[in-house]
Design a protein around this motif. Structure first.
Motif, PDB file in Angstrom:
ATOM      1  N   ASP A   1       0.859  -1.165   0.000  1.00  0.00           N
ATOM      2  CA  ASP A   1       0.000   0.000   0.000  1.00  0.00           C
ATOM      3  C   ASP A   1       0.904   1.225   0.000  1.00  0.00           C
ATOM      4  O   ASP A   1       1.194   1.795   1.040  1.00  0.00           O
ATOM      5  CB  ASP A   1      -0.908  -0.023   1.231  1.00  0.00           C
ATOM      6  N   LEU A   2       1.391   1.590  -1.171  1.00  0.00           N
ATOM      7  CA  LEU A   2       2.312   2.702  -1.302  1.00  0.00           C
ATOM      8  C   LEU A   2       1.717   3.725  -2.264  1.00  0.00           C
ATOM      9  O   LEU A   2       1.085   3.354  -3.251  1.00  0.00           O
ATOM     10  CB  LEU A   2       3.659   2.230  -1.855  1.00  0.00           C
TER      11      LEU A   2
ATOM     12  N   ASN B   1      -5.468   9.444   1.478  1.00  0.00           N
ATOM     13  CA  ASN B   1      -5.948   8.063   1.552  1.00  0.00           C
ATOM     14  C   ASN B   1      -4.887   7.144   2.154  1.00  0.00           C
ATOM     15  O   ASN B   1      -5.200   6.239   2.920  1.00  0.00           O
ATOM     16  CB  ASN B   1      -6.358   7.562   0.170  1.00  0.00           C
ATOM     17  N   ARG B   2      -3.625   7.380   1.808  1.00  0.00           N
ATOM     18  CA  ARG B   2      -2.536   6.579   2.366  1.00  0.00           C
ATOM     19  C   ARG B   2      -2.441   6.759   3.873  1.00  0.00           C
ATOM     20  O   ARG B   2      -2.305   5.796   4.626  1.00  0.00           O
ATOM     21  CB  ARG B   2      -1.197   6.951   1.722  1.00  0.00           C
ATOM     22  N   ILE B   3      -2.563   7.989   4.330  1.00  0.00           N
ATOM     23  CA  ILE B   3      -2.485   8.265   5.771  1.00  0.00           C
ATOM     24  C   ILE B   3      -3.648   7.610   6.503  1.00  0.00           C
ATOM     25  O   ILE B   3      -3.472   7.040   7.582  1.00  0.00           O
ATOM     26  CB  ILE B   3      -2.418   9.785   6.017  1.00  0.00           C
ATOM     27  N   ILE B   4      -4.828   7.667   5.921  1.00  0.00           N
ATOM     28  CA  ILE B   4      -5.994   7.020   6.534  1.00  0.00           C
ATOM     29  C   ILE B   4      -5.755   5.519   6.662  1.00  0.00           C
ATOM     30  O   ILE B   4      -6.013   4.914   7.709  1.00  0.00           O
ATOM     31  CB  ILE B   4      -7.278   7.322   5.726  1.00  0.00           C
TER      32      ILE B   4
ATOM     33  N   MET C   1      -4.245   0.772   9.919  1.00  0.00           N
ATOM     34  CA  MET C   1      -3.372  -0.385  10.156  1.00  0.00           C
ATOM     35  C   MET C   1      -2.702  -0.273  11.530  1.00  0.00           C
ATOM     36  O   MET C   1      -2.533  -1.271  12.234  1.00  0.00           O
ATOM     37  CB  MET C   1      -2.318  -0.498   9.056  1.00  0.00           C
ATOM     38  N   ARG C   2      -2.322   0.944  11.909  1.00  0.00           N
ATOM     39  CA  ARG C   2      -1.705   1.143  13.230  1.00  0.00           C
ATOM     40  C   ARG C   2      -2.689   0.843  14.348  1.00  0.00           C
ATOM     41  O   ARG C   2      -2.319   0.257  15.370  1.00  0.00           O
ATOM     42  CB  ARG C   2      -1.175   2.570  13.353  1.00  0.00           C
TER      43      ARG C   2
ATOM     44  N   GLY D   1      -2.481  -2.070  17.142  1.00  0.00           N
ATOM     45  CA  GLY D   1      -2.367  -1.603  18.519  1.00  0.00           C
ATOM     46  C   GLY D   1      -1.200  -0.676  18.753  1.00  0.00           C
ATOM     47  O   GLY D   1      -0.691  -0.575  19.863  1.00  0.00           O
ATOM     48  N   LEU D   2      -0.767   0.032  17.710  1.00  0.00           N
ATOM     49  CA  LEU D   2       0.365   0.962  17.851  1.00  0.00           C
ATOM     50  C   LEU D   2      -0.101   2.368  18.127  1.00  0.00           C
ATOM     51  O   LEU D   2      -1.097   2.821  17.778  1.00  0.00           O
ATOM     52  CB  LEU D   2       1.209   0.948  16.571  1.00  0.00           C
TER      53      LEU D   2
END
Length: 142
Positions: free
Chosen positions: A7-8, A128-131, A136-137, A141-142
């Motif tokens: 996802d880049l 969209n990438r940041i979302i 994913m974080r 649990g990050l």
């Protein structure tokens, strides 16, 4: 071949040149072997890719900004900073990333200048990438 889901926002092919910072970097240690692989060079898509890369490299090295774009960039940047979307210590790097992505996008389309449409497209991709990254974080649990 092994396929990896990624996802880049962009794929950067480089010869050890730094251009765009990224969250993920994948080194291909045996790239020279791939270049001499007959299967690679006989694929129709490989010839198309080589032609595209050659044309993109010889296209205008520096693209000017559309006349109205600096104001849009400034407004977007100030808006993102005021909403806390850009951490203070990342502000300079983030605006550089946005401009680099817009420049690469415009060059990939063989445009004569970077337009508001190029800028907005790259901003949308980056948002969209940041979302997705934040999602994913949270899952991890990050």
């Amino acid at each position: 071949p092994t396929r990896f889901p990624v996802d880049l926002p962009t794929l950067v092919v480089t010869n050890n040149r730094k251009g765009v910072g990224c969250d993920c970097s994948l080194a291909i240690n045996d790239f020279s072997a791939m270049l001499h692989d007959e299967k690679f060079f006989h694929l129709p898509d490989a010839a198309l890719l080589r032609s595209y890369v050659a044309q993109a490299r010889t296209h205008k090295p520096d693209l000017p900004l559309d006349d109205d774009l600096p104001k849009v960039i400034q407004d977007d940047f100030v808006d993102a900073r005021s909403k806390g979307l850009i951490p203070h210590n990342e502000a300079e790097a983030r605006i550089h990333l946005w401009l680099t992505l817009a420049r690469l996008h415009a060059r990939s389309l063989f445009a004569d200048k970077i337009t508001i449409e190029h800028w907005q497209h790259c901003k949308k991709l980056e948002n969209n990438r940041i979302i997705r990254l934040n999602s994913m974080r949270r899952i991890a649990g990050l």
